[in-house]
Scaffold this active site. Structure first.
Site, short mmCIF file in Angstrom:
data_model
loop_
_atom_site.label_atom_id
_atom_site.label_comp_id
_atom_site.label_asym_id
_atom_site.label_seq_id
_atom_site.Cartn_x
_atom_site.Cartn_y
_atom_site.Cartn_z
N CYS A 130 0.89 -1.16 0.00
CA CYS A 130 0.00 0.00 0.00
C CYS A 130 0.92 1.20 0.00
O CYS A 130 1.57 1.48 1.00
CB CYS A 130 -0.92 0.02 1.22
N CYS A 155 -0.64 4.33 2.49
CA CYS A 155 -0.67 4.20 3.95
C CYS A 155 -0.38 2.75 4.32
O CYS A 155 0.78 2.35 4.33
CB CYS A 155 -1.98 4.71 4.55
N SER A 156 -1.41 1.97 4.62
CA SER A 156 -1.15 0.62 5.10
C SER A 156 -2.37 -0.26 4.88
O SER A 156 -2.67 -1.12 5.69
CB SER A 156 -0.81 0.66 6.58
N CYS A 157 -3.10 -0.05 3.79
CA CYS A 157 -4.26 -0.87 3.51
C CYS A 157 -3.81 -2.33 3.40
O CYS A 157 -2.79 -2.62 2.77
CB CYS A 157 -4.92 -0.43 2.20
#
Lengths: 236, 123
Positions: free
Chosen positions: A137, A140-142
């Site tokens: 991702c 961000c941090s999906c």
């Protein structure tokens, strides 16, 4: 530990930095330095900010302590990469399940009881002898929580987020994975709407294995694409 | 390979250890999940706020190696709370100070509750 040092200097909003915690205890006038003062409690800057949020949200009826505890417990004990490993093992063992997984991954994953937050729109990306898939991702941090749990630290780090796209082969090398030069590497950038689960290739020498046995070969990293499944020798 | 997995095969944690390094991280995480469930924001809104917080921290010099992730998370949560008019910055600030005074007034080893704030007036 480098991380602990960094955590001691949180990135606060500028408006909140004026409050220097170290100065808090200097007014007591007992003639000893606060470092030696163990009589009262102390909360870190971030812990204070979290408590402030919790107070206001509780007062407004938006959250309650028991519900928060239940969420934490769920993520600490029930949701993690073992869930994804069962999905992969089922796909390896059951061609009909694999077909459903290809057709509608969200529904097929839900068959095993995994679903909900951050797993609403799942897609599997299948490794083949020609193509290796890797998930990132960049923004961000999906991450597909229901099948992999919460992401590992490196997945959330800037170096991985940027390098996975620019130099996937180099990243794989860092993870100890060297693929043939001829193998194509596809990098999938997750979004808030779409989450990917890598379906690794079934290791050779596992003919006739049960799903449970197969699941033991499936590592978290093999489902992100930064690793490969274990081989029968390595796991037995 | 992963000792923890061998010892506690049913736990979903991995070789990197516990999911949350400190309790505040778990609380910040759970509040976000609860607020999303309550409909305060959509997940794309959350992802946008988090991505914004990460960029902001990087601009301030955070090398962003993943260990400050929950600092970004907390900042994103604060920004959404303010954007959604649940609280303004002054209120968050006042409550943060109240908790600080409460901790200060709590003997070590006892639970810290906001009622311990000697200046408790606005709650």
């Amino acid at each position: 530990m480098d991380g602990v040092e960094k955590a001691a200097q949180p990135v606060h909003p500028p408006s909140m930095t004026h409050h220097d915690h170290d100065n808090d205890h200097h007014d007591h006038g007992h003639g000893h330095h606060h470092d030696h003062d163990r009589e009262h409690s102390e909360l870190s800057e971030v812990a204070l900010r979290v408590r402030a949020l919790e107070t206001i949200l509780t007062q407004k009826g938006l959250v309650d302590a028991a519900a928060l505890d239940a969420i934490v417990e769920t993520y600490e004990t029930k949701i993690g990469p073992r869930n994804g490993a069962r999905v992969v093992a089922r796909a390896w063992a059951d061609p009909a399940y694999l077909a459903r997984l290809r057709d509608n991954a969200t529904a097929a994953i839900a068959e095993l009881g995994y679903g909900g937050r951050q797993g609403e729109h799942m897609q599997i990306v299948e490794n083949t002898p020609d193509t290796h898939n890797m998930v990132v991702c960049t923004l961000c941090s999906c991450y597909p929580w229901p099948v992999l749990g919460l992401p590992p630290v490196w997945y959330k780090s800037a170096p991985y987020r940027s390098r996975a796209v620019i130099d996937p082969r180099g990243v794989l090398k860092d993870f100890g994975v060297t693929l043939p030069e001829t193998m194509r590497i596809r990098v999938w950038d997750s979004t808030a709407e779409m989450r990917y689960l890598v379906l690794p290739m079934r290791p050779a020498g596992t003919e006739g294995w049960s799903e449970e046995q197969l699941a033991h070969l499936v590592t978290r990293d093999s489902m992100i694409g930064t690793g490969l499944p274990l081989t029968p020798g390595a796991s037995a | 390979m992963t000792a923890m997995q061998d010892i506690l095969p049913d736990l979903p944690c991995d070789a990197e250890g516990p999911i949350f390094a400190e309790p505040w991280q778990a609380q910040a995480f759970a509040m976000t999940v609860a607020l999303h469930k309550a409909g305060l924001f959509t997940w794309p809104e959350w992802a946008d706020a988090l991505s914004h917080a990460i960029k902001h921290a990087q601009a301030e010099g955070d090398p962003d190696h993943g260990d400050t992730y929950y600092h970004h998370w907390l900042r994103a949560l604060e920004s959404l709370i303010i954007a959604k008019c649940v609280a303004d910055e002054a209120l968050l600030h006042a409550l943060r100070d109240a908790w600080d005074r409460a901790a200060d007034a709590t003997p070590h080893g006892q639970p810290i509750v906001l009622e311990n704030d000697p200046q408790r007036a606005f709650v």
